[in-house]
Enzyme design. Structure first.
Site, PDB file in Angstrom:
ATOM      1  N   VAL A  14       0.837  -1.209   0.000  1.00 31.48           N
ATOM      2  CA  VAL A  14       0.000   0.000   0.000  1.00 31.48           C
ATOM      3  C   VAL A  14       0.872   1.260   0.000  1.00 31.48           C
ATOM      4  CG1 VAL A  14      -1.891   1.212   1.144  1.00 31.48           C
ATOM      5  CG2 VAL A  14      -1.798  -1.279   1.235  1.00 31.48           C
ATOM      6  N   LYS A 105      -7.508  -2.200   9.503  1.00 26.38           N
ATOM      7  CA  LYS A 105      -8.841  -2.542  10.045  1.00 26.38           C
ATOM      8  C   LYS A 105      -8.751  -3.363  11.324  1.00 26.38           C
ATOM      9  CE  LYS A 105      -7.607  -5.555   6.677  1.00 26.38           C
ATOM     10  NZ  LYS A 105      -7.068  -5.322   5.346  1.00 26.38           N
ATOM     11  N   GLY A 134     -10.767  -1.751   0.616  1.00 27.55           N
ATOM     12  CA  GLY A 134      -9.714  -1.181  -0.233  1.00 27.55           C
ATOM     13  C   GLY A 134     -10.096   0.095  -0.955  1.00 27.55           C
ATOM     14  N   ILE A 136     -12.833   0.924  -2.482  1.00 31.26           N
ATOM     15  CA  ILE A 136     -14.250   1.321  -2.482  1.00 31.26           C
ATOM     16  C   ILE A 136     -14.471   2.404  -1.420  1.00 31.26           C
ATOM     17  CG2 ILE A 136     -16.607   0.539  -2.056  1.00 31.26           C
ATOM     18  CD1 ILE A 136     -15.828  -2.210  -3.028  1.00 31.26           C
ATOM     19  N   GLY A 187      -1.010 -14.665  -5.482  1.00 33.73           N
ATOM     20  CA  GLY A 187      -0.680 -13.588  -4.546  1.00 33.73           C
ATOM     21  C   GLY A 187      -1.907 -12.951  -3.903  1.00 33.73           C
ATOM     22  N   GLU A 190      -2.520 -14.731   1.630  1.00 30.98           N
ATOM     23  CA  GLU A 190      -1.266 -14.748   2.393  1.00 30.98           C
ATOM     24  C   GLU A 190      -0.811 -16.193   2.583  1.00 30.98           C
ATOM     25  OE1 GLU A 190       0.037 -11.916   3.845  1.00 30.98           O
ATOM     26  OE2 GLU A 190      -1.585 -10.644   3.105  1.00 30.98           O
ATOM     27  N   ASP A 201     -10.957 -11.196   8.914  1.00 34.54           N
ATOM     28  CA  ASP A 201     -10.669  -9.940   8.204  1.00 34.54           C
ATOM     29  C   ASP A 201     -11.979  -9.220   7.860  1.00 34.54           C
ATOM     30  OD1 ASP A 201      -8.748  -8.222   6.473  1.00 34.54           O
ATOM     31  OD2 ASP A 201     -10.295  -8.865   5.058  1.00 34.54           O
ATOM     32  N   LYS A 205     -13.554  -5.439   9.361  1.00 31.30           N
ATOM     33  CA  LYS A 205     -14.120  -4.351   8.545  1.00 31.30           C
ATOM     34  C   LYS A 205     -15.562  -4.062   8.967  1.00 31.30           C
ATOM     35  CE  LYS A 205     -11.101  -5.729   4.786  1.00 31.30           C
ATOM     36  NZ  LYS A 205     -10.933  -6.682   3.683  1.00 31.30           N
ATOM     37  N   GLY A 302      -4.950  -4.275  -3.239  1.00 27.00           N
ATOM     38  CA  GLY A 302      -4.002  -3.949  -4.301  1.00 27.00           C
ATOM     39  C   GLY A 302      -3.358  -2.603  -4.052  1.00 27.00           C
TER      40      GLY A 302
HETATM   41  N1  LIG Z   1      -2.375  -4.966   0.632  1.00 22.88           N
HETATM   42  C1  LIG Z   1      -3.597  -4.523   0.434  1.00 22.88           C
HETATM   43  O1  LIG Z   1      -4.129  -4.599  -0.676  1.00 22.88           O
HETATM   44  C2  LIG Z   1      -4.363  -3.890   1.561  1.00 22.88           C
HETATM   45  C3  LIG Z   1      -5.697  -3.483   1.357  1.00 22.88           C
HETATM   46  C4  LIG Z   1      -6.387  -2.842   2.386  1.00 22.88           C
HETATM   47  C5  LIG Z   1      -5.759  -2.630   3.600  1.00 22.88           C
HETATM   48  N2  LIG Z   1      -4.480  -3.072   3.781  1.00 22.88           N
HETATM   49  C6  LIG Z   1      -3.845  -2.813   5.072  1.00 22.88           C
HETATM   50  O2  LIG Z   1      -2.763  -1.920   4.861  1.00 22.88           O
HETATM   51  C7  LIG Z   1      -1.727  -2.190   5.795  1.00 22.88           C
HETATM   52  C8  LIG Z   1      -0.427  -2.447   5.034  1.00 22.88           C
HETATM   53  O3  LIG Z   1      -0.607  -3.560   4.178  1.00 22.88           O
HETATM   54  P1  LIG Z   1       0.491  -3.955   3.069  1.00 22.88           P
HETATM   55  O4  LIG Z   1      -0.168  -5.007   2.240  1.00 22.88           O
HETATM   56  O5  LIG Z   1       1.023  -2.745   2.415  1.00 22.88           O
HETATM   57  O6  LIG Z   1       1.608  -4.632   3.979  1.00 22.88           O
HETATM   58  P2  LIG Z   1       3.090  -5.050   3.552  1.00 22.88           P
HETATM   59  O7  LIG Z   1       3.227  -5.108   2.080  1.00 22.88           O
HETATM   60  O8  LIG Z   1       3.419  -6.259   4.343  1.00 22.88           O
HETATM   61  O9  LIG Z   1       3.978  -3.823   4.065  1.00 22.88           O
HETATM   62  C9  LIG Z   1       4.144  -3.553   5.423  1.00 22.88           C
HETATM   63  C10 LIG Z   1       5.237  -2.525   5.583  1.00 22.88           C
HETATM   64  O10 LIG Z   1       5.339  -2.150   6.947  1.00 22.88           O
HETATM   65  C11 LIG Z   1       6.668  -2.302   7.397  1.00 22.88           C
HETATM   66  N3  LIG Z   1       6.591  -2.757   8.799  1.00 22.88           N
HETATM   67  C12 LIG Z   1       5.804  -3.731   9.306  1.00 22.88           C
HETATM   68  N4  LIG Z   1       5.989  -3.842  10.628  1.00 22.88           N
HETATM   69  C13 LIG Z   1       6.918  -2.931  10.966  1.00 22.88           C
HETATM   70  C14 LIG Z   1       7.535  -2.567  12.188  1.00 22.88           C
HETATM   71  N5  LIG Z   1       7.240  -3.172  13.339  1.00 22.88           N
HETATM   72  N6  LIG Z   1       8.444  -1.559  12.159  1.00 22.88           N
HETATM   73  C15 LIG Z   1       8.770  -0.951  11.008  1.00 22.88           C
HETATM   74  N7  LIG Z   1       8.206  -1.240   9.806  1.00 22.88           N
HETATM   75  C16 LIG Z   1       7.306  -2.223   9.794  1.00 22.88           C
HETATM   76  C17 LIG Z   1       7.312  -3.333   6.495  1.00 22.88           C
HETATM   77  O11 LIG Z   1       8.715  -3.120   6.460  1.00 22.88           O
HETATM   78  P3  LIG Z   1       9.675  -4.027   5.554  1.00 22.88           P
HETATM   79  O12 LIG Z   1       9.270  -3.745   4.136  1.00 22.88           O
HETATM   80  O13 LIG Z   1      11.046  -3.581   5.852  1.00 22.88           O
HETATM   81  O14 LIG Z   1       9.389  -5.433   5.942  1.00 22.88           O
HETATM   82  C18 LIG Z   1       6.629  -3.024   5.163  1.00 22.88           C
HETATM   83  O15 LIG Z   1       7.301  -2.003   4.472  1.00 22.88           O
HETATM   84  C19 LIG Z   1      -2.218  -3.365   6.648  1.00 22.88           C
HETATM   85  O16 LIG Z   1      -2.853  -2.868   7.793  1.00 22.88           O
HETATM   86  C20 LIG Z   1      -3.254  -4.031   5.748  1.00 22.88           C
HETATM   87  O17 LIG Z   1      -4.239  -4.734   6.470  1.00 22.88           O
HETATM   88  C21 LIG Z   1      -3.766  -3.679   2.803  1.00 22.88           C
END
Ligand SMILES: NC(=O)c1ccc[n+]([C@@H]2O[C@H](COP(=O)([O-])OP(=O)(O)OC[C@H]3O[C@@H](n4cnc5c(N)ncnc54)[C@H](OP(=O)(O)O)[C@@H]3O)[C@@H](O)[C@H]2O)c1
Length: 431
Positions: A14, A105, A134, A136, A187, A190, A201, A205, A302
């Site tokens: 994100v 969330k 996401g 929406i 992908g 998880e 999850d 929400k 995404g």
């Molecule tokens: N992915 C989606 O499509 C999506 C959609 C809706 C909501 N979300 C929400 O958005 C948030 C982020 O999701 P994401 O998919 O972007 O996650 P992600 O790809 O796993 O990225 C998480 C990022 O946070 C960093 N991080 C995690 N824990 C940390 C800590 N303790 N200290 C410092 N940095 C830390 C990680 O660092 P490193 O890169 O160095 O590991 C990484 O850069 C989550 O709450 C998720 O539920 C995601």
């Protein structure tokens, strides 16, 4: 041009999506805001990891949370996920007078009350459009667009992984495990898909959206949650024969002032728009007492869709920074204390039901099943029994009229204890 300075907590899917949009749409953003938005610092775990987007040499990368919070930023954008560190950082950001945007969330469902209270005390914004479905725009729809409507009902398909799995099972006749493996290869799921397939999850929400729709707290611990691991290819096929598709639904409804809510796999009539939401898409159907029904459909995850929702929150706050509004209304209810919801006990909730019994193929079974149902007030709408003569167990599927969840539980307990029952009964709600 004024600059709004961002600190990003996390630079994964994100975070990099947000950075890409800030770059791609910089002109439009400047034109709309009369301000520039710049990422100043980024907090990550691994400083050596190659990133999906190059932010240039001026952005500070740190793995020290305090350095990030104490840096010269206007908005802390929490895109790390997880509970403890994210919460701690948000509280520190509020105390330092910084606004927060989050997509988390899980954190909002578990600790939302405390976080909203802390944001209010510090007179700062806490915005979270990306946390639900996401891309929406459901949070702003509830908060602003339907500000004056009573929400009678809300139904949502809000987990792309679960919806992808159910869609693959429906369209390709796959079993659950193969569809999950496909989702992981693509992908969508998880490595540990528990939160997606067990409904947690979606439940996170739903708790957030109930706050936005009704201004009350429905505790996560009291929400009935059923995932999709018990949905078999056989149930999907029976559902199709009866004219339904199986979807993982979040639902909440106002029943005479009490909230009935939960997360369940449900049979949705195939003619409904919700039944047509395929693949990893999300949708939310809302019914307001003035506006009537509304349907929002789009990508629930995404980098760019979710980044788009995060950016909308940032721009919303950016308009207020140095502006006239210095006390953002984070909840949409004037930041009044959020009281506990008046909850309809789940056992009292009513729905049509799908029952699949696995029973011995012998005389008297159907009579015993219908007797238990009628004694417990469960009225049968349709029934079908299939299977090979001589098989150890055959499926007996019954569709009921509206009935209470507690009656369903009693029937299932009674019939699961019968000597003709080969496997425990499977039940799903029907929309
Ligand atoms: N992915 C989606 O499509 C999506 C959609 C809706 C909501 N979300 C929400 O958005 C948030 C982020 O999701 P994401 O998919 O972007 O996650 P992600 O790809 O796993 O990225 C998480 C990022 O946070 C960093 N991080 C995690 N824990 C940390 C800590 N303790 N200290 C410092 N940095 C830390 C990680 O660092 P490193 O890169 O160095 O590991 C990484 O850069 C989550 O709450 C998720 O539920 C995601």
């Amino acid at each position: 041009m004024d600059v709004i300075k961002l600190g990003l907590g996390g630079f994964g899917t994100v975070g990099s999506g947000l950075a890409k949009i800030l770059d791609m749409n910089a002109k439009r953003i400047g034109k709309k805001l009369g301000k520039r938005i710049e990422i100043k610092s980024v907090l990550v775990r691994d400083l050596d990891k190659k990133r999906a987007f190059d932010l240039g040499p001026d952005v500070i990368y740190t793995d020290n949370p305090d350095e990030m919070i104490n840096s010269d930023i206007d908005i802390f954008v929490e895109l790390m996920g997880g509970l403890d560190t994210a919460k701690d950082l948000m509280l520190k950001a509020f105390a330092a007078g910084k606004h927060v945007v989050t997509a988390n969330k899980h954190l909002l469902a578990e600790h939302g009350l405390e976080l909203f209270e802390a944001a209010k005390e510090n007179n700062v914004g806490l915005m979270f459009e990306a946390s639900c479905a996401g891309g929406i725009p459901i949070v702003q729809t509830l908060k602003e667009s339907l500000a004056g409507d009573e929400v009678k009902q809300m139904l949502g398909i809000m987990n792309g992984t679960a919806n992808y799995i159910l869609s693959e099972m429906t369209t390709k006749g796959m079993d659950f495990d193969s569809a999950l493996a496909d989702a992981q290869d693509l992908g969508y799921a998880e490595a540990d898909p528990t939160f997606d397939i067990e409904g947690f999850d979606t439940a996170h929400k739903l708790c957030v959206l109930i706050r936005m729709a009704y201004g009350v707290d429905y505790p996560l611990s009291e929400l009935p949650i059923q995932g999709i691991t018990g949905v078999t290819a056989m149930d999907i096929e029976f559902a199709r024969e009866f004219g339904y598709r199986v979807k993982l639904l979040a639902h909440v409804m106002d029943v005479n002032g009490q909230l009935e809510a939960g997360v369940h796999p449900a049979l949705v009539p195939y003619t409904y728009l919700l039944a047509r939401v395929g693949g990893n898409y999300n949708a939310v159907r809302l019914e307001g007492n003035a506006v009537g029904p509304i349907m929002l459909h789009g990508q629930g995850a995404g980098d760019l869709p979710t980044g788009s929702a995060v950016l909308a929150d940032i721009m919303n706050l950016a308009r207020q920074i140095n502006g006239t509004c210095d006390a953002p209304d984070n909840t949409g209810f004037g930041n009044q204390p959020i009281t506990k919801a008046n909850i309809l006990p789940p056992a009292e909730s009513e729905s049509k039901y799908y029952f699949r019994f696995t029973v011995q193929d012998r005389t008297g079974v159907m009579a015993a099943v219908t007797k238990s149902m009628s004694e417990n007030g469960v009225s049968i709408a349709q029934a079908v029994q299939k299977g090979e003569a001589g098989a150890e167990g055959v499926p007996l599927v019954i569709i009921s009229h509206e009935t209470k969840a507690k009656s369903v539980a009693t029937v299932v307990n009674e019939l699961d204890a019968m000597d003709f029952t080969v496997e425990p009964c499977v039940t799903f709600r029907i929309l």
